[in-house]
Design a protein around this motif. Structure first.
Motif, PDB file in Angstrom:
ATOM      1  N   ASP A 114      39.926 -75.043 -50.556  1.00  0.00           N
ATOM      2  CA  ASP A 114      40.364 -76.265 -51.202  1.00  0.00           C
ATOM      3  C   ASP A 114      40.579 -77.333 -50.145  1.00  0.00           C
ATOM      4  O   ASP A 114      40.116 -77.208 -49.017  1.00  0.00           O
ATOM      5  CB  ASP A 114      41.685 -76.011 -51.951  1.00  0.00           C
ATOM      6  CG  ASP A 114      41.508 -75.064 -53.132  1.00  0.00           C
ATOM      7  OD1 ASP A 114      40.577 -75.261 -53.924  1.00  0.00           O
ATOM      8  OD2 ASP A 114      42.317 -74.134 -53.264  1.00  0.00           O
TER       9      ASP A 114
ATOM     10  N   ARG B 229      41.481 -66.647 -53.804  1.00  0.00           N
ATOM     11  CA  ARG B 229      41.625 -68.058 -53.452  1.00  0.00           C
ATOM     12  C   ARG B 229      40.314 -68.594 -52.900  1.00  0.00           C
ATOM     13  O   ARG B 229      39.670 -67.966 -52.081  1.00  0.00           O
ATOM     14  CB  ARG B 229      42.728 -68.224 -52.403  1.00  0.00           C
ATOM     15  CG  ARG B 229      42.998 -69.667 -52.049  1.00  0.00           C
ATOM     16  CD  ARG B 229      44.152 -69.759 -51.038  1.00  0.00           C
ATOM     17  NE  ARG B 229      44.466 -71.143 -50.773  1.00  0.00           N
ATOM     18  CZ  ARG B 229      43.753 -71.929 -49.964  1.00  0.00           C
ATOM     19  NH1 ARG B 229      42.714 -71.444 -49.332  1.00  0.00           N
ATOM     20  NH2 ARG B 229      44.091 -73.187 -49.789  1.00  0.00           N
TER      21      ARG B 229
ATOM     22  N   GLU C 136      45.454 -79.764 -47.466  1.00  0.00           N
ATOM     23  CA  GLU C 136      46.833 -79.677 -47.932  1.00  0.00           C
ATOM     24  C   GLU C 136      47.071 -78.383 -48.708  1.00  0.00           C
ATOM     25  O   GLU C 136      48.131 -77.769 -48.594  1.00  0.00           O
ATOM     26  CB  GLU C 136      47.200 -80.885 -48.805  1.00  0.00           C
ATOM     27  CG  GLU C 136      47.310 -82.186 -48.034  1.00  0.00           C
ATOM     28  CD  GLU C 136      45.967 -82.908 -47.833  1.00  0.00           C
ATOM     29  OE1 GLU C 136      44.884 -82.328 -48.097  1.00  0.00           O
ATOM     30  OE2 GLU C 136      46.008 -84.063 -47.377  1.00  0.00           O
ATOM     31  N   ASP C 137      46.069 -77.950 -49.483  1.00  0.00           N
ATOM     32  CA  ASP C 137      46.171 -76.679 -50.206  1.00  0.00           C
ATOM     33  C   ASP C 137      46.202 -75.504 -49.233  1.00  0.00           C
ATOM     34  O   ASP C 137      46.896 -74.510 -49.464  1.00  0.00           O
ATOM     35  CB  ASP C 137      45.013 -76.516 -51.192  1.00  0.00           C
ATOM     36  CG  ASP C 137      45.037 -77.568 -52.301  1.00  0.00           C
ATOM     37  OD1 ASP C 137      46.142 -78.024 -52.673  1.00  0.00           O
ATOM     38  OD2 ASP C 137      43.951 -77.940 -52.760  1.00  0.00           O
ATOM     39  N   ASP C 138      45.460 -75.622 -48.139  1.00  0.00           N
ATOM     40  CA  ASP C 138      45.488 -74.586 -47.102  1.00  0.00           C
ATOM     41  C   ASP C 138      46.877 -74.474 -46.481  1.00  0.00           C
ATOM     42  O   ASP C 138      47.377 -73.373 -46.215  1.00  0.00           O
ATOM     43  CB  ASP C 138      44.477 -74.889 -45.991  1.00  0.00           C
ATOM     44  CG  ASP C 138      43.037 -74.644 -46.401  1.00  0.00           C
ATOM     45  OD1 ASP C 138      42.797 -74.071 -47.483  1.00  0.00           O
ATOM     46  OD2 ASP C 138      42.143 -75.037 -45.622  1.00  0.00           O
TER      47      ASP C 138
ATOM     48  N   HIS D  55      49.760 -75.307 -47.912  1.00  0.00           N
ATOM     49  CA  HIS D  55      50.627 -74.675 -48.927  1.00  0.00           C
ATOM     50  C   HIS D  55      50.431 -73.160 -48.936  1.00  0.00           C
ATOM     51  O   HIS D  55      51.405 -72.406 -48.923  1.00  0.00           O
ATOM     52  CB  HIS D  55      50.331 -75.232 -50.329  1.00  0.00           C
ATOM     53  CG  HIS D  55      51.005 -76.506 -50.641  1.00  0.00           C
ATOM     54  ND1 HIS D  55      52.301 -76.584 -51.092  1.00  0.00           N
ATOM     55  CD2 HIS D  55      50.554 -77.776 -50.575  1.00  0.00           C
ATOM     56  CE1 HIS D  55      52.618 -77.843 -51.290  1.00  0.00           C
ATOM     57  NE2 HIS D  55      51.579 -78.595 -50.974  1.00  0.00           N
TER      58      HIS D  55
END
Length: 137
Positions: free
Chosen positions: A53, A50, A56-58, A60
């Protein structure tokens, strides 16, 4: 990948490594199950391969890690009773809540959210959950 667990004679089970979740970086378990409850270690937005990002991606990624650890310990998000969330900036609260709500919807466990200095990550989340009936933990 199988779950690496360690159960002692007093009925305490430690989940040392859950499938799909990076290994602990110190001498601690990813979760401990005792007395019908699961206590998780703080999860961060780490995953093999990963890259960094958007925040918000963190969120998730962190909640998916938390979900995987709970599953390995015989629980799930439906059985979470308390969440502790640690954010690194007050500006993260609104986007955090938007993603958090998609995972917890109407379940709404009790929650504490604080802003702290974290070691190179944007957030960390731990929780307490009830072991699912028949989970064998």
């Amino acid at each position: 990948m199988s779950v690496n667990t360690n159960t002692n004679t007093s009925g305490i089970t430690r989940i040392d490594s859950a499938p799909g979740v990076p290994a602990a970086v110190g001498p601690y378990a990813q979760a401990t199950s005792a007395g019908g409850f699961v206590f998780t270690t703080g999860q961060i937005p780490a995953a093999p391969g990963r890259s960094a990002d958007a925040f918000e991606d963190d969120v998730h990624a962190t909640l998916r890690n938390l979900e995987a650890v709970l599953h390995a310990a015989g629980s799930d998000l439906d059985h979470v009773v308390k969440v502790n969330a640690y954010l690194s900036s007050p500006d993260q609260l609104a986007p955090f809540n938007q993603v958090y709500e998609t995972f917890f919807a109407d379940r709404r466990p009790a929650r504490t959210t604080v802003c702290v200095g974290l070691w190179g990550v944007s957030l960390e989340i731990d929780c307490v959950a009830v072991v699912r009936a028949g989970a064998g933990q």
